[in-house]
Design a protein around this motif. Structure first.
Motif, short mmCIF file in Angstrom:
data_model
loop_
_atom_site.label_atom_id
_atom_site.label_comp_id
_atom_site.label_asym_id
_atom_site.label_seq_id
_atom_site.Cartn_x
_atom_site.Cartn_y
_atom_site.Cartn_z
N HIS A 1 1.11 -1.22 -0.37
CA HIS A 1 -0.27 0.33 0.45
C HIS A 1 1.05 1.59 -0.04
CE1 HIS A 1 -2.49 -3.16 1.53
NE2 HIS A 1 -4.04 -3.12 1.38
N GLN B 1 -3.06 -9.16 -10.41
CA GLN B 1 -3.65 -9.27 -9.48
C GLN B 1 -3.32 -8.76 -7.94
OE1 GLN B 1 -3.98 -13.63 -8.70
NE2 GLN B 1 -5.61 -13.70 -7.33
N ASN C 1 -4.31 -5.15 -8.23
CA ASN C 1 -5.77 -4.09 -8.43
C ASN C 1 -6.52 -5.26 -6.51
OD1 ASN C 1 -5.90 -4.08 -10.49
ND2 ASN C 1 -6.67 -6.20 -11.39
N ARG C 2 -6.00 -5.76 -5.54
CA ARG C 2 -5.58 -6.22 -4.32
C ARG C 2 -6.34 -4.34 -3.33
NH1 ARG C 2 -4.94 -11.21 -4.38
NH2 ARG C 2 -2.15 -10.44 -4.20
N LEU D 1 -4.90 -1.80 -4.34
CA LEU D 1 -5.83 -1.18 -4.84
C LEU D 1 -6.79 -0.79 -4.86
CD1 LEU D 1 -4.12 0.34 -8.65
CD2 LEU D 1 -3.60 1.47 -6.88
N ARG D 2 -7.80 -0.96 -4.86
CA ARG D 2 -9.61 -1.83 -4.42
C ARG D 2 -9.03 -1.01 -2.84
NH1 ARG D 2 -10.41 -7.21 -4.25
NH2 ARG D 2 -10.20 -7.37 -5.90
N THR D 3 -8.60 -1.84 -1.99
CA THR D 3 -8.90 -1.61 -0.42
C THR D 3 -7.59 0.63 -0.88
OG1 THR D 3 -8.18 -3.54 0.55
CG2 THR D 3 -7.20 -2.05 1.43
N ILE E 1 -8.63 2.87 -2.70
CA ILE E 1 -9.85 3.51 -3.70
C ILE E 1 -11.76 2.70 -2.63
CG2 ILE E 1 -11.47 3.35 -5.22
CD1 ILE E 1 -9.62 2.02 -7.68
N GLU E 2 -11.85 2.01 -2.07
CA GLU E 2 -12.94 1.68 -1.36
C GLU E 2 -12.86 2.77 0.26
OE1 GLU E 2 -12.58 -2.03 -0.28
OE2 GLU E 2 -13.80 -2.40 -2.26
N ASN F 1 -9.33 7.50 -9.10
CA ASN F 1 -9.71 6.34 -10.17
C ASN F 1 -10.17 6.60 -11.79
OD1 ASN F 1 -8.87 3.84 -12.06
ND2 ASN F 1 -9.94 2.09 -10.38
N ARG G 1 -7.03 3.35 -16.66
CA ARG G 1 -7.12 4.01 -15.44
C ARG G 1 -6.48 5.31 -14.99
NH1 ARG G 1 -11.42 2.75 -17.16
NH2 ARG G 1 -13.29 0.65 -17.16
#
Length: 168
Positions: A52, A79, A82-83, A85-87, A89-90, A96, A106
């Motif tokens: 992160h 993969q 993406n894990r 970035l997903r965290t 972003i959330e 994004n 993106r």
């Protein structure tokens, strides 16, 4: 502090023994632990790790960077990134957006909260590095940078040079 002895001069370091190299390797391991200790504590409080931190750092360095560019810089799998970035972003640290020219791209930016976290992490590392550089002196700092750049693989050196150009 007096004159350096023969073992401290540059000439004696041209032909290092395996033992001297081992000591250097171990110093690098321990220095890295020290360099990452403060950010690790800050990240752990938020449930994040070094992946992160690296993503936040390089998104900050290149606002609007693409996911593909970040993949190339970090050298991780899609993969894995993406894990991370997903965290981010959330949790509202990274935004994004879809590319203007290529809608498949993106583009990543830090949000205000992401900038605040990045500054906190970087401040901790800058303080440690500033103290070490002051202690070592300008010649040692220049030599240290030369050694680090010489250790980089060619593709990493290109990425580093591109980032470095943006600050000069």
């Amino acid at each position: 502090m007096g004159q350096p002895n023969q073992s401290q001069t540059g000439q004696s370091l041209l032909f290092l023994t395996d033992e001297q190299l081992r000591v250097g390797i171990e110093a690098m391991f321990f220095a890295y632990r020290g360099f990452t200790a403060d950010p690790d504590r800050i990240l752990a409080e938020k449930g994040y790790g070094r992946a992160h931190h690296r993503a936040i750092h390089f998104i900050h360095r290149s606002p609007g960077t693409t996911v593909n560019n970040l993949l190339a810089i970090l050298g991780v799998t899609k993969q894995s990134l993406n894990r991370v970035l997903r965290t981010l972003i959330e949790d509202g640290l990274v935004s994004n957006t879809v590319g203007q020219k290529d809608r498949r791209e993106r583009h990543l930016h830090l949000t205000e909260a992401g900038e605040t976290l990045e500054r906190t992490l970087s401040d901790a590392q800058r303080a440690r590095m500033r103290a070490a550089f002051r202690s070592a002196g300008p010649e040692a700092v220049a030599g240290f940078r030369t050694v680090l750049e010489a250790m980089m693989d060619e593709d990493m050196r290109r990425n580093y040079a591109t980032l470095k150009e943006g600050t000069e």
